[in-house]
Design an enzyme around this catalytic site. Structure first.
Site, PDB file in Angstrom:
ATOM      1  CE  LYS A  47      -4.097   3.661   2.064  1.00 57.97           C
ATOM      2  NZ  LYS A  47      -5.235   3.070   3.111  1.00 57.97           N
ATOM      3  CG  ASP A  68     -10.421  -0.276   5.208  1.00 62.31           C
ATOM      4  OD1 ASP A  68     -10.987  -1.405   6.347  1.00 62.31           O
ATOM      5  OD2 ASP A  68      -9.700   0.243   4.570  1.00 62.31           O
ATOM      6  CD  GLU A  95      -8.851  -0.533   0.580  1.00 63.80           C
ATOM      7  OE1 GLU A  95      -7.822  -0.760   0.219  1.00 63.80           O
ATOM      8  OE2 GLU A  95      -8.677  -0.835   1.720  1.00 63.80           O
ATOM      9  CG  ASP A 143      -7.846   2.594   0.679  1.00 64.36           C
ATOM     10  OD1 ASP A 143      -9.333   2.785   0.885  1.00 64.36           O
ATOM     11  OD2 ASP A 143      -7.160   2.117   1.665  1.00 64.36           O
ATOM     12  CB  SER A 193      -0.820  -0.009   1.584  1.00 65.80           C
ATOM     13  OG  SER A 193      -1.546   1.212   1.644  1.00 65.80           O
ATOM     14  CE  LYS A 231      -4.942   0.399   0.553  1.00 61.05           C
ATOM     15  NZ  LYS A 231      -5.603  -0.158   1.652  1.00 61.05           N
ATOM     16  CE  LYS A 241      -7.181  -2.304   6.767  1.00 61.39           C
ATOM     17  NZ  LYS A 241      -8.018  -0.789   6.842  1.00 61.39           N
ATOM     18  N   GLY A 267      -4.258  -4.263   6.254  1.00 66.54           N
ATOM     19  CA  GLY A 267      -3.781  -3.991   7.262  1.00 66.54           C
ATOM     20  C   GLY A 267      -4.050  -2.462   8.270  1.00 66.54           C
TER      21      GLY A 267
END
Ligand code: SMG
Ligand code: MG
Length: 373
Positions: free
Chosen positions: A163, A238, A213, A188, A135, A161, A262, A290
């Site tokens: 952000k 999430d 996400e 995400d 990520s 991934k 998670k 995570g």
């Protein structure tokens, strides 16, 4: 089993690189480690709550409070034989999943050690290693991000991934996609958008992303269903999913096509397995998210990821992505983009106690006779 002593330690580790999302920025991570003694055995857990209430309502201080004043007094000195029984002691505590997950993890570790079985095996998992993704946070510049993408692909990680946030989205994804046309890529948003941004988010459809996400609010599934109906990119939830029931409802209304599990967000490994089971039965792929876990929480993430529904690479990178010196032996590292699932009893890792003490900000001991500071 019967827990007769619990030590809480608030541990701070510096991050090797600042991590920035649409809602927070971190240069170090503070997590609570839980060391529980029962029947002559020692079990370890980790509360992986953020320090700020920007990802979820909990913080590391609310976890400390809920553990010290409610969860631990309910658990110490009571007999239990299964995790179902153990979580039943605190069923009346609403929410506070990150706090619950830390204690529950220590109890899985205890039970696994008592039975000589790994947590992965106890959950019914069978994978011996898991595909690892990374990520990547919001960077100072696009070239800086592209360098990181190249670095992690070079190390063998199986997917990236990114952000995203308003102002750091379409152009960034386009640049990564043009450079790496076949890369398994996902984004995400950590709730940075609203339904008013639907047309903007639809522009992501052209990049062949694995998923987007949590684009919308942390406490929403209705608007996510509206958004999913107009996106070809699968929506993955999430922040909105705290339980197997939440997962069932989100799937029922087509609010997502993928779920990020998670352990801490859903209150522990038992509920994580239940979310997995709901998704497997409904044909919804899952992957392990995570929270910058230290080695203890990372080992629990690996254990749950060995279940068969975890068909997408997770955010469990090698701990060296975040920490120079993690807190467990053996270190949990990726080789060619995969990480072995620990197979020793319980979590299958050994905490390095002197390193924990060296990085401790605060400790607290609870026994059956009460709190000792
Ligand atoms: O553990 O590698 C990790 C972090 C993965 O991006 C990650 N987690 O929303 O999925 C997420 C974030 C939450 C942590 S930052 C608030
Ligand atoms: Mg997320």
């Amino acid at each position: 089993m019967r827990i007769d002593r619990i030590d809480l330690t608030l541990v701070r580790l510096p991050l090797v690189r600042v991590f920035k999302t649409s809602s927070s920025q971190k240069s170090h991570i503070d997590h609570i480690l839980i060391r529980a003694e029962a029947d002559g055995l020692v079990g370890w857990g980790e509360c992986a709550s953020p320090s700020d209430p920007y990802y979820c309502p909990e913080t590391i201080e609310t976890c400390w409070h809920i553990l010290r004043d409610f969860l631990l007094p309910d658990a110490i000195g009571r007999k239990w034989g299964t995790i179902e029984e153990l979580v039943g002691f605190s069923a009346k505590v609403k929410g506070n999943n990150f706090a619950k997950a830390g204690l529950e993890m220590a109890c899985w570790d205890l039970l696994g050690k008592a039975q000589g079985r790994s947590i992965g095996a106890m959950l019914g998992g069978s994978a011996v290693s898991i595909a690892s993704g990374v990520s990547l946070g919001i960077e100072e510049s696009l070239p800086a991000l592209l360098r990181l993408v190249d670095q992690y692909i070079g190390e063998g990680y199986k997917r990236i991934k990114l952000k995203i946030a308003p102002g750091w989205d379409i152009d960034v994804v386009r640049a990564v996609r043009e450079r790496h046309p076949d890369l398994p890529l996902q984004v995400d948003a950590n709730s940075a958008y609203t339904l008013d941004d639907s047309d903007h988010l639809r522009r992501l459809d052209e990049f062949g992303l694995l998923l987007i996400e949590q684009p919308l609010a942390h406490d929403d599934i209705i608007d996510h269903a509206r958004l999913q109906a107009i996106l070809t990119t699968p929506v993955c939830l999430d922040e909105s999913i705290h339980s197997a029931d939440d997962a069932r409802k989100a799937i029922d209304i087509a609010a997502c096509r993928i779920i990020n599990i998670k352990v801490s967000r859903v209150g522990g490994l038992l509920e994580a397995k239940r979310v997995h089971d709901v998704c497997l039965a409904r044909g919804i792929p899952v992957w392990c998210g995570g929270m910058h876990e230290f080695g203890i929480g990372r080992a629990a993430n690996l254990a749950v990821s060995s279940l068969p529904g975890f068909t997408l690479p997770g955010d469990i990178s090698g701990s060296d992505k975040y920490y120079r010196d993690d807190l467990v032996e053996p270190p949990l590292l990726a080789t060619n983009g995969s990480i072995p699932v620990p197979c020793g009893p319980g979590l299958g890792v050994t905490p390095i106690e002197d390193r924990i003490v060296r990085n401790a900000l605060r400790t607290l001991t609870l026994t059956e006779d009460g709190v000792c500071r």
